[in-house]
Scaffold this active site. Structure first.
Site, PDB file in Angstrom:
ATOM      1  N   GLU A 297      -9.703  -2.072   5.431  1.00 47.77           N
ATOM      2  CA  GLU A 297     -10.313  -1.803   6.725  1.00 47.77           C
ATOM      3  C   GLU A 297     -11.565  -2.670   6.911  1.00 47.77           C
ATOM      4  O   GLU A 297     -12.087  -3.232   5.936  1.00 47.77           O
ATOM      5  CB  GLU A 297     -10.693  -0.305   6.790  1.00 47.77           C
ATOM      6  CG  GLU A 297      -9.507   0.645   6.691  1.00 47.77           C
ATOM      7  CD  GLU A 297      -8.708   0.762   7.994  1.00 47.77           C
ATOM      8  OE1 GLU A 297      -8.650  -0.216   8.767  1.00 47.77           O
ATOM      9  OE2 GLU A 297      -8.141   1.849   8.223  1.00 47.77           O
TER      10      GLU A 297
ATOM     11  N   HIS B  56      -7.261  -4.826  10.123  1.00 42.26           N
ATOM     12  CA  HIS B  56      -6.989  -4.626   8.681  1.00 42.26           C
ATOM     13  C   HIS B  56      -5.701  -5.337   8.257  1.00 42.26           C
ATOM     14  O   HIS B  56      -4.772  -5.489   9.039  1.00 42.26           O
ATOM     15  CB  HIS B  56      -6.969  -3.139   8.293  1.00 42.26           C
ATOM     16  CG  HIS B  56      -5.820  -2.334   8.810  1.00 42.26           C
ATOM     17  ND1 HIS B  56      -5.978  -1.122   9.443  1.00 42.26           N
ATOM     18  CD2 HIS B  56      -4.479  -2.532   8.774  1.00 42.26           C
ATOM     19  CE1 HIS B  56      -4.804  -0.616   9.759  1.00 42.26           C
ATOM     20  NE2 HIS B  56      -3.863  -1.458   9.361  1.00 42.26           N
TER      21      HIS B  56
ATOM     22  N   ASP C  75       0.805  -1.217   0.000  1.00 42.42           N
ATOM     23  CA  ASP C  75       0.000   0.000   0.000  1.00 42.42           C
ATOM     24  C   ASP C  75       0.841   1.271   0.000  1.00 42.42           C
ATOM     25  O   ASP C  75       2.047   1.239   0.237  1.00 42.42           O
ATOM     26  CB  ASP C  75      -0.955  -0.004   1.210  1.00 42.42           C
ATOM     27  CG  ASP C  75      -0.323  -0.624   2.452  1.00 42.42           C
ATOM     28  OD1 ASP C  75       0.907  -0.538   2.595  1.00 42.42           O
ATOM     29  OD2 ASP C  75      -1.046  -1.204   3.269  1.00 42.42           O
TER      30      ASP C  75
ATOM     31  N   ASP D 161      -7.535  -2.815  14.238  1.00 43.64           N
ATOM     32  CA  ASP D 161      -8.923  -3.110  13.862  1.00 43.64           C
ATOM     33  C   ASP D 161      -9.034  -4.339  12.950  1.00 43.64           C
ATOM     34  O   ASP D 161     -10.093  -4.614  12.401  1.00 43.64           O
ATOM     35  CB  ASP D 161      -9.566  -1.891  13.182  1.00 43.64           C
ATOM     36  CG  ASP D 161      -8.829  -1.464  11.912  1.00 43.64           C
ATOM     37  OD1 ASP D 161      -7.874  -2.167  11.499  1.00 43.64           O
ATOM     38  OD2 ASP D 161      -9.212  -0.440  11.322  1.00 43.64           O
TER      39      ASP D 161
HETATM   40  C1  F6R Z   1       1.436  -1.614   6.045  1.00 39.27           C
HETATM   41  C2  F6R Z   1       0.120  -2.251   6.126  1.00 39.27           C
HETATM   42  C3  F6R Z   1      -0.662  -2.258   7.392  1.00 39.27           C
HETATM   43  C4  F6R Z   1       0.177  -2.479   8.641  1.00 39.27           C
HETATM   44  C5  F6R Z   1      -0.689  -2.367   9.880  1.00 39.27           C
HETATM   45  C6  F6R Z   1       0.112  -2.521  11.156  1.00 39.27           C
HETATM   46  O1  F6R Z   1       1.988  -1.740   4.753  1.00 39.27           O
HETATM   47  O2  F6R Z   1      -0.333  -2.744   5.152  1.00 39.27           O
HETATM   48  O3  F6R Z   1      -1.639  -3.260   7.329  1.00 39.27           O
HETATM   49  O4  F6R Z   1       0.788  -3.734   8.581  1.00 39.27           O
HETATM   50  O5  F6R Z   1      -1.330  -1.126   9.903  1.00 39.27           O
HETATM   51  O6  F6R Z   1       0.980  -1.445  11.298  1.00 39.27           O
HETATM   52  P1  F6R Z   1       2.130  -1.470  12.395  1.00 39.27           P
HETATM   53  O7  F6R Z   1       3.066  -2.565  12.026  1.00 39.27           O
HETATM   54  O8  F6R Z   1       2.801  -0.142  12.296  1.00 39.27           O
HETATM   55  O9  F6R Z   1       1.464  -1.717  13.701  1.00 39.27           O
END
Ligand code: F6R
Length: 260
Positions: free
Chosen positions: A143, A138, A67, A136
């Site tokens: 989401e 995702h 992403d 959450d």
């Molecule tokens: C990042 C992504 C997100 C993160 C998630 C957890 O490329 O796709 O799904 O893996 O938001 O983020 P952290 O690791 O910062 O807790």
């Protein structure tokens, strides 16, 4: 799903790094799906160490990131382009032309997303997809309520995710509302998926993903339908799982030849 509980995030990250390293050694032209955020950082550090000290060779590897924020130029310090080059790509011998990260500045996002999907298919598909998980549930930036069959597209971040990601921007108000993300269906097409989660902030999302019903309210729960999914977590992220004893029992009895 295989559930591996490790004492610390570093222990868990070593296992993930060994999975990536084994794939890259066995298949020099492997295709990796990669995540950003705090979770994969220790894994990237270990892979950089393996590259520098053991000559782990990334020159034939192709990568696709999950992403990117819409509206951020690649040189913006909070962009996922900048994150990946600083923490991983800039420290290994990956070929720039084999690196793919969604373009947050595309003037025609739907066309860009179609091309991103086509590029993944053209490489033969993702061999190993590394994921973090949002508090959450995702994966990528899919989401809650995201279609479990979705493909790469634009998404709107939840208020919770914008708060969680505020640090890189210094202020939650500066976090973009929109992202381009691989879809849940895109992720599910990978041949192997590793999901990492560390700390008790992720415990509820992990419990839902591993033991809850499959639901778009916790997009990671679709991994229960993936034929080769590995969930590698620390003790904190395991605190809300009901069957931890069983997962540990299974892992302790894994044949040596299967262990990494
Ligand atoms: C990042 C992504 C997100 C993160 C998630 C957890 O490329 O796709 O799904 O893996 O938001 O983020 P952290 O690791 O910062 O807790």
């Amino acid at each position: 799903m295989e559930i591996i509980i490790q004492p610390t995030a570093d222990d868990a990250s070593m296992i993930a790094a060994r999975h990536v390293a084994r794939l890259v050694r066995d298949k020099p032209h492997a295709v990796l799906g990669l995540a950003t955020g705090s979770t994969p950082l220790p894994m990237y550090r270990e892979l950089v160490r393996m590259h520098k000290e053991q000559g782990l060779d990334f020159s034939g590897v192709t990568t696709f990131n999950l992403d990117e924020y819409v509206g951020l130029p690649p040189e913006h310090p909070a962009s996922y382009h900048a994150f990946m080059w600083e923490n991983f790509f800039g420290q290994i011998n990956v070929q720039r032309e084999r690196v793919h990260i969604p373009d947050g500045l595309s003037s025609h996002i739907p066309a860009f997303c179609r091309k991103y999907e086509e590029a993944i298919v053209a490489t033969g598909g993702i061999d190993l997809q590394v994921l973090g998980i949002g508090s959450d549930g995702h994966i990528g930036f899919n989401e809650p309520s995201s279609s479990l069959a979705s493909r790469t597209r634009i998404k709107t971040l939840t208020a919770e995710t914008r708060r969680d990601n505020a640090q890189a921007f210094g202020d939650a108000d500066k976090v973009p509302f929109h992202v381009v993300t691989m879809g849940v269906g895109t992720i599910m097409d990978a041949r192997h998926v590793i999901i990492l989660a560390f700390g008790d902030k992720k415990a509820e999302a992990i419990a839902g993903a591993v033991e809850g019903p499959i639901t778009a309210m916790n997009p990671a729960s679709i991994l229960q339908m993936h034929p080769v999914a590995t969930c590698i977590i620390d003790e904190g992220a395991a605190t809300k799982l009901a069957r931890t004893e069983y997962y540990r029992w299974v892992y302790d009895r894994k044949p040596d030849w299967q262990k990494l």
